[in-house]
Design a protein around this motif. Structure first.
Motif, PDB file in Angstrom:
ATOM      1  N   TYR A 176      31.805 -48.720 -44.093  1.00 50.80           N
ATOM      2  CA  TYR A 176      32.987 -49.243 -43.415  1.00 50.80           C
ATOM      3  C   TYR A 176      32.482 -50.685 -42.497  1.00 50.80           C
ATOM      4  O   TYR A 176      31.820 -50.503 -41.770  1.00 50.80           O
ATOM      5  CB  TYR A 176      33.535 -48.383 -42.287  1.00 50.80           C
ATOM      6  N   ASP A 220      38.266 -45.980 -36.395  1.00 56.86           N
ATOM      7  CA  ASP A 220      39.650 -45.568 -36.650  1.00 56.86           C
ATOM      8  C   ASP A 220      39.947 -45.237 -38.212  1.00 56.86           C
ATOM      9  O   ASP A 220      40.722 -44.137 -38.762  1.00 56.86           O
ATOM     10  CB  ASP A 220      40.855 -46.330 -36.129  1.00 56.86           C
ATOM     11  N   ARG A 221      39.481 -46.158 -39.034  1.00 58.31           N
ATOM     12  CA  ARG A 221      39.458 -45.885 -40.328  1.00 58.31           C
ATOM     13  C   ARG A 221      39.149 -44.496 -40.884  1.00 58.31           C
ATOM     14  O   ARG A 221      39.625 -43.817 -41.628  1.00 58.31           O
ATOM     15  CB  ARG A 221      39.108 -46.913 -41.177  1.00 58.31           C
ATOM     16  N   ALA A 268      38.316 -41.896 -38.779  1.00 58.75           N
ATOM     17  CA  ALA A 268      39.183 -40.888 -38.314  1.00 58.75           C
ATOM     18  C   ALA A 268      40.299 -40.407 -39.380  1.00 58.75           C
ATOM     19  O   ALA A 268      40.566 -39.368 -39.204  1.00 58.75           O
ATOM     20  CB  ALA A 268      39.600 -41.164 -36.817  1.00 58.75           C
ATOM     21  N   SER A 269      40.732 -41.436 -39.941  1.00 59.28           N
ATOM     22  CA  SER A 269      42.169 -41.128 -40.655  1.00 59.28           C
ATOM     23  C   SER A 269      41.533 -40.674 -42.247  1.00 59.28           C
ATOM     24  O   SER A 269      42.500 -39.911 -42.729  1.00 59.28           O
ATOM     25  CB  SER A 269      42.853 -42.531 -41.140  1.00 59.28           C
ATOM     26  N   GLU A 270      40.518 -40.287 -42.384  1.00 62.82           N
ATOM     27  CA  GLU A 270      40.109 -39.690 -43.641  1.00 62.82           C
ATOM     28  C   GLU A 270      38.888 -38.880 -43.119  1.00 62.82           C
ATOM     29  O   GLU A 270      37.572 -38.559 -44.034  1.00 62.82           O
ATOM     30  CB  GLU A 270      39.666 -40.559 -44.841  1.00 62.82           C
ATOM     31  N   GLU A 271      39.066 -38.060 -41.891  1.00 64.19           N
ATOM     32  CA  GLU A 271      37.642 -37.520 -41.273  1.00 64.19           C
ATOM     33  C   GLU A 271      37.274 -36.436 -42.210  1.00 64.19           C
ATOM     34  O   GLU A 271      36.264 -35.928 -42.073  1.00 64.19           O
ATOM     35  CB  GLU A 271      38.173 -36.996 -39.947  1.00 64.19           C
TER      36      GLU A 271
END
Length: 172
Positions: free
Chosen positions: A85, A103-104, A106-109
């Protein structure tokens, strides 16, 4: 210049915003605020999944530290899933850039076991972007364990203190 005494230099003013003392004071203030907010140890308290195989990496894709990190994992003989990332790793945009990467992630944790933030060495002043309250608070409260490998063994940043595990270098 004086005929009797030779050359001399008289410093008449120093800007304290560029001294190590001011940087140290600022770092201590940030750490104290994180402790007062009750978030300082949150990431350290997370349990590491076993086996740890899926690592989201925050770094500059062209950085030597990232290459060293990938090389070490390849040589380990274990199969790891990595995805980078990209983030800015020096300057004023370090904090916002890494927060955006987190944040990116976390969206696909559900895809990841942990996060590694890596940056190779350089001058100590190049690492000032990692001494940022917002970034440190975000990392301290992140839902996945965060590893840091920033700089050299002698380098410590605020995010190293709040991350789950600090490694002395990206290679380590």
């Amino acid at each position: 210049f004086h005929e009797l005494y030779g050359y001399s230099l008289n410093i008449v003013d120093i800007d304290p915003t560029y001294t190590l003392g001011d940087m140290s004071r600022r770092r201590n203030e940030i750490l104290a605020q994180l402790k007062a907010d009750g978030v300082y140890t949150l990431n350290k308290e997370l349990t590491l999944p076993r086996p740890l195989k899926r690592i989201a990496v925050i770094s500059s894709p062209t950085a030597a530290g990232y290459g060293d990190f990938c090389n070490q994992l390849e040589q380990s003989g274990c199969a790891f899933r990595l995805e980078i990332y990209p983030a800015t790793m020096q300057g004023e945009q370090v904090g916002p850039s890494i927060i955006a990467a987190l944040d990116r992630i976390a969206s696909e944790e559900h895809l990841w076991d942990a996060v590694a933030i890596i940056r190779g060495g350089g001058a100590s002043s190049d690492l000032n972007g990692f001494d940022n309250y917002d970034l440190a608070s975000h990392i301290a409260q992140f839902s996945l364990p965060v590893f840091t490998g920033i700089g050299h063994e002698r380098d410590d940043t605020v995010i190293d203190f709040v991350a789950h595990t600090r490694f002395k270098t990206p290679t380590a």
